[in-house]
Design an enzyme around this catalytic site. Structure first.
Site, short mmCIF file in Angstrom:
data_model
loop_
_atom_site.label_atom_id
_atom_site.label_comp_id
_atom_site.label_asym_id
_atom_site.label_seq_id
_atom_site.Cartn_x
_atom_site.Cartn_y
_atom_site.Cartn_z
N GLY A 245 10.66 -0.76 -13.94
CA GLY A 245 10.04 -1.23 -15.17
C GLY A 245 9.82 -2.26 -15.18
CG ASN A 288 12.35 1.61 -2.38
OD1 ASN A 288 11.47 2.78 -2.98
ND2 ASN A 288 12.48 0.76 -0.75
CG PHE A 289 9.73 3.77 -6.99
CD1 PHE A 289 8.41 3.95 -6.15
CD2 PHE A 289 9.36 3.10 -8.04
CE1 PHE A 289 7.79 3.04 -5.82
CE2 PHE A 289 8.27 1.94 -8.10
CZ PHE A 289 7.37 2.00 -7.00
CG HIS A 308 -1.93 1.77 -12.19
ND1 HIS A 308 -2.22 0.95 -13.54
CD2 HIS A 308 -0.67 0.47 -12.00
CE1 HIS A 308 -1.69 -0.59 -13.76
NE2 HIS A 308 -1.07 -0.47 -12.32
#
Ligand SMILES: C[S@@+](CC[C@H](N)C(=O)[O-])C[C@H]1O[C@@H](n2cnc3c(N)ncnc32)[C@H](O)[C@@H]1O
Length: 404
Positions: A245, A288-289, A308
């Site tokens: 985010g 950390n995704f 993206h």
């Protein structure tokens, strides 16, 4: 009278057309405004002759260099701070520059609409001058000039070296060539805090004045019977996670618009969250995704302009971590452009290449999203488009099995 000296408005009533467009736009919503500007830009492109394209491409390199110089010289700030009109000489004295160079800069800025010339040698600030006097606008120009320009310079050689194949790795892009680094952009930013700051400043204003997803997304409808109260554990559940985010603008906006629905969390890398200033109702959580999703069973996992940034294989990794955390009522909200299959605008096509050159990523069409989500084990439950100019759309994704 020769043809060159014929007034255009005597052939086409341009004055009337321009006046009516300006009048119609006076109180128009930002959606209408953006659409009219985009249509006029497309009209200009459709009217160009080949030589006009040469002029546009050639002259188009200049504005960034001039605006950056004007900001560095302090012209825009000095004019924005002045309550009186200023001459080039007065401005030059204030900023310690040569008055003839200051006059030429002002002439260019006036032609560019960024200052207003009220008399032969008198200038005043307008709304654009005031905007460009702000640090976020300075940062954006520094990002464009300082980071992006060198990447554009590297594009033709990069594509030639790679035999014009797709850019699919985020460590092998024109960005990597330009900066001679093996690191992906966001890791490189960790070692280049000044450039990172400028990028974040650009991110904070790039959607200035555009409507947000919250204006169309039917939160109550999508919430269904989901309740924040977790009576079994006597606690409140998480309604919204802003995954990747950044500065948390969307988490903040969601929390403001829906203060009673449940806990709101902003997730990003810890080094990014250090700079995020959020109100008390938004929790910051470093994550950390690519490594996992610690919050299980949240209602909305929201990702704006995150996917993206990444090629398909990495998008699948990010989404699979979210799927592993989802509860039966959870939804993944993917807020991204959905490029039209036909008639993509110049702006949309530019954004797509920007993703490729910086990150080896792409803007995707709706069909490409469907295919990618399907490969991940997700399907599209609903979609809500909220801008025409960028075709920004919130895609509601749920696991295929759960929905069948
Ligand atoms: C293009 S920005 C979008 C930020 C925000 N969602 C917005 O719309 O303003 C991408 C964000 O992804 C974050 N990011 C990149 N890699 C990440 C990772 N591995 N884990 C978590 N966040 C990451 C970046 O720090 C950045 O804030």
């Amino acid at each position: 009278m020769s043809e060159e000296l014929t007034k255009p408005s005597s052939v086409v009533p341009l004055d009337v057309i321009v006046a009516s467009i300006k009048a119609a736009l006076e109180n128009a919503s930002s959606t209408v405004y953006e659409e009219v500007v985009s249509t006029i830009s497309s009209l200009m492109i459709s009217l160009e002759r080949p030589i006009d394209i040469i002029h546009r491409l050639h002259e188009g390199q200049m504005p960034l260099a001039i605006v950056k110089s004007a900001i560095d010289a302090g012209i825009l700030n000095a004019l924005a701070e002045s309550e009186q009109p200023l001459s080039a000489g007065q401005l030059a004295t204030k900023i310690g520059a040569a008055s003839s160079l200051t006059a030429r800069l002002l002439r260019y800025l006036a032609a560019q609409g960024m200052v207003t010339q009220v008399d032969k040698d008198e200038y005043v600030a307008n709304e654009k001058t005031k905007a460009f006097a702000q640090p976020s606008f300075h940062g954006s120009i520094n990002y464009s000039f300082g980071t992006v320009t060198s990447i554009n310079q590297a594009v033709p050689a990069f594509l030639m070296e790679h035999k014009f194949q797709d850019i699919i790795k985020n460590t092998e892009t024109p960005f990597n060539k330009a900066y001679n680094t093996p690191l992906p952009l966001f890791e490189w930013f960790q070692h280049n805090p000044e450039q990172h700051k400028h990028f974040m400043q650009y991110m904070s204003i790039q959607r200035h004045d555009l409507v947000t997803w919250l204006s169309v997304f039917p939160v109550e409808l999508e919430m269904g019977n989901w309740k924040a109260e977790d009576t079994a554990n006597d606690s409140k559940r998480v309604v919204f996670i802003d995954v990747g985010g950044g500065m948390g603008h969307q988490a903040i906006a969601f929390g403001q618009k829906h203060p009673k629905l449940g806990r709101v969390i902003l997730q990003d890398l810890p080094s990014v969250l250090e700079h995020a200033q959020v109100p008390a109702n938004v929790e910051k959580q470093g994550n950390n995704f690519f490594k996992g999703q610690p919050e299980k069973g949240a209602k909305f996992y929201y990702l704006r302009n995150v996917l993206h940034d990444h090629p398909d294989q990495q998008v699948i990794v990010i989404l699979k971590h979210l799927m592993a955390a989802m509860g039966p009522d959870s939804e993944i909200l993917i807020d991204e452009m959905c490029l039209p299959e036909k008639g993509t605008t110049l702006l949309q096509a530019t954004r797509d290449f920007r993703m490729g050159f910086l990150l080896g990523a792409v803007e995707r069409t709706l069909w490409e999203w469907e295919k990618l989500l399907d490969a991940t084990g997700l399907m599209i439950k609903a979609k809500y488009q909220y801008t025409n100019v960028l075709a920004d759309t919130v895609i509601v994704a749920v696991p295929k099995l759960a929905s069948q």
